[in-house]
Design a protein around this motif. Sequence first.
Motif, mmCIF file in Angstrom:
data_model
loop_
_atom_site.group_PDB
_atom_site.id
_atom_site.type_symbol
_atom_site.label_atom_id
_atom_site.label_comp_id
_atom_site.label_asym_id
_atom_site.label_seq_id
_atom_site.Cartn_x
_atom_site.Cartn_y
_atom_site.Cartn_z
ATOM 1 N N VAL A 1 9.292 1.558 -9.463
ATOM 2 C CA VAL A 1 8.853 1.646 -8.076
ATOM 3 C C VAL A 1 9.748 2.668 -7.393
ATOM 4 O O VAL A 1 10.966 2.492 -7.346
ATOM 5 N N ILE A 2 9.144 3.756 -6.889
ATOM 6 C CA ILE A 2 9.958 4.792 -6.240
ATOM 7 C C ILE A 2 9.829 4.792 -4.719
ATOM 8 O O ILE A 2 10.611 5.446 -4.046
ATOM 9 N N LEU A 3 8.829 4.074 -4.197
ATOM 10 C CA LEU A 3 8.733 3.933 -2.752
ATOM 11 C C LEU A 3 7.904 2.720 -2.395
ATOM 12 O O LEU A 3 7.092 2.251 -3.190
ATOM 13 N N GLY B 1 -12.774 7.695 -3.237
ATOM 14 C CA GLY B 1 -11.724 8.238 -4.094
ATOM 15 C C GLY B 1 -10.748 7.274 -4.720
ATOM 16 O O GLY B 1 -9.814 7.709 -5.393
ATOM 17 N N ALA B 2 -10.925 5.976 -4.516
ATOM 18 C CA ALA B 2 -10.033 5.030 -5.190
ATOM 19 C C ALA B 2 -10.292 5.083 -6.699
ATOM 20 O O ALA B 2 -11.431 5.224 -7.132
ATOM 21 N N ASN B 3 -9.238 4.968 -7.479
ATOM 22 C CA ASN B 3 -9.369 4.995 -8.935
ATOM 23 C C ASN B 3 -9.717 3.634 -9.510
ATOM 24 O O ASN B 3 -10.232 3.547 -10.615
ATOM 25 N N THR B 4 -9.432 2.598 -8.767
ATOM 26 C CA THR B 4 -9.892 1.256 -9.113
ATOM 27 C C THR B 4 -9.647 0.336 -7.933
ATOM 28 O O THR B 4 -9.044 0.731 -6.926
ATOM 29 N N TYR B 5 -10.102 -0.892 -8.081
ATOM 30 C CA TYR B 5 -10.084 -1.865 -6.995
ATOM 31 C C TYR B 5 -9.789 -3.217 -7.624
ATOM 32 O O TYR B 5 -10.559 -3.680 -8.463
ATOM 33 N N LEU B 6 -8.669 -3.830 -7.258
ATOM 34 C CA LEU B 6 -8.267 -5.102 -7.844
ATOM 35 C C LEU B 6 -8.068 -6.171 -6.777
ATOM 36 O O LEU B 6 -7.638 -5.872 -5.660
ATOM 37 N N ASN B 7 -8.334 -7.398 -7.167
ATOM 38 C CA ASN B 7 -8.037 -8.529 -6.317
ATOM 39 C C ASN B 7 -6.531 -8.771 -6.339
ATOM 40 O O ASN B 7 -5.898 -8.658 -7.387
ATOM 41 N N LYS B 8 -5.963 -9.119 -5.194
ATOM 42 C CA LYS B 8 -4.527 -9.397 -5.141
ATOM 43 C C LYS B 8 -4.129 -10.561 -6.031
ATOM 44 O O LYS B 8 -2.960 -10.699 -6.385
ATOM 45 N N SER B 9 -5.077 -11.400 -6.400
ATOM 46 C CA SER B 9 -4.761 -12.508 -7.286
ATOM 47 C C SER B 9 -4.748 -12.072 -8.758
ATOM 48 O O SER B 9 -4.510 -12.902 -9.637
ATOM 49 N N ALA B 10 -4.993 -10.799 -9.022
ATOM 50 C CA ALA B 10 -4.965 -10.302 -10.408
ATOM 51 C C ALA B 10 -3.595 -10.564 -11.020
ATOM 52 O O ALA B 10 -2.558 -10.454 -10.354
ATOM 53 N N ALA B 11 -3.603 -10.922 -12.285
ATOM 54 C CA ALA B 11 -2.343 -11.148 -13.004
ATOM 55 C C ALA B 11 -1.555 -9.843 -13.064
ATOM 56 O O ALA B 11 -2.145 -8.758 -13.128
ATOM 57 N N THR C 1 6.386 -10.369 0.935
ATOM 58 C CA THR C 1 6.466 -11.275 -0.210
ATOM 59 C C THR C 1 5.676 -10.717 -1.390
ATOM 60 O O THR C 1 6.131 -10.758 -2.536
ATOM 61 N N TYR C 2 4.497 -10.172 -1.114
ATOM 62 C CA TYR C 2 3.677 -9.585 -2.186
ATOM 63 C C TYR C 2 4.361 -8.341 -2.764
ATOM 64 O O TYR C 2 4.412 -8.168 -3.982
ATOM 65 N N ARG C 3 4.905 -7.484 -1.894
ATOM 66 C CA ARG C 3 5.628 -6.297 -2.376
ATOM 67 C C ARG C 3 6.819 -6.709 -3.237
ATOM 68 O O ARG C 3 7.075 -6.114 -4.287
ATOM 69 N N ASP C 4 7.554 -7.731 -2.814
ATOM 70 C CA ASP C 4 8.707 -8.213 -3.587
ATOM 71 C C ASP C 4 8.281 -8.693 -4.971
ATOM 72 O O ASP C 4 8.947 -8.401 -5.968
ATOM 73 N N ALA C 5 7.184 -9.435 -5.028
ATOM 74 C CA ALA C 5 6.707 -9.952 -6.315
ATOM 75 C C ALA C 5 6.339 -8.803 -7.256
ATOM 76 O O ALA C 5 6.701 -8.825 -8.445
ATOM 77 N N LEU C 6 5.642 -7.811 -6.742
ATOM 78 C CA LEU C 6 5.286 -6.657 -7.587
ATOM 79 C C LEU C 6 6.538 -5.898 -8.028
ATOM 80 O O LEU C 6 6.667 -5.525 -9.202
ATOM 81 N N ARG C 7 7.458 -5.652 -7.097
ATOM 82 C CA ARG C 7 8.689 -4.932 -7.436
ATOM 83 C C ARG C 7 9.467 -5.680 -8.514
ATOM 84 O O ARG C 7 9.958 -5.075 -9.474
ATOM 85 N N ASN C 8 9.567 -6.995 -8.396
ATOM 86 C CA ASN C 8 10.286 -7.785 -9.397
ATOM 87 C C ASN C 8 9.615 -7.719 -10.760
ATOM 88 O O ASN C 8 10.292 -7.701 -11.788
ATOM 89 N N TYR C 9 8.301 -7.677 -10.783
ATOM 90 C CA TYR C 9 7.585 -7.532 -12.061
ATOM 91 C C TYR C 9 7.868 -6.160 -12.676
ATOM 92 O O TYR C 9 8.217 -6.055 -13.850
ATOM 93 N N PHE C 10 7.757 -5.119 -11.883
ATOM 94 C CA PHE C 10 7.895 -3.762 -12.418
ATOM 95 C C PHE C 10 9.330 -3.404 -12.803
ATOM 96 O O PHE C 10 9.535 -2.558 -13.679
#
Length: 135
Positions: free
Chosen positions: A23-25, A91-101, A6-15
């Motif tokens: 989204v390439i993979l 080595g992470a370039n940043t760190y975000l909460n999943k609730s981030a807009a 569900t989270y992947r779908d929401a991000l894919r729909n936004y992008f």
Amino acid sequence: VDDNETYRDALRNYFKHLDDMEVILEATDGLQLIEKLKTHQPDVILLDMAMPNMDGMETLKQLRDIYPGIKFIMLTVYMEKALINSFIKNGANTYLNKSAAPDEIYNAIVKCSDEDFYMNDWISDALVSRVKKNK
């Protein structure tokens, strides 16, 4: 990379509505990501921390040196300062909460692509705490 479809779908729909990103993979865990990276090389990977088979930390540790050009943005519900520092240290370039807009996720991708790092209040607080602790 997230085991939550569900989270992947929401991000894919936004992008899919953005002209400057695609989204390439997608993968459900680190092992699946490693396999897919053999044929697709994204500029940025959004990586969950808690996944089955291979979690985000192990995935980051394995891939950071193999793919130094890829930016890794951690997306998680766990916002403890020690975790943030550990992922940044590894080595992470940043760190975000999943609730981030979605706009913040977009801005983090752009900033990491252009400047290698994205700073928000969570990361700033975690890094300052680490510096103070190490004095």
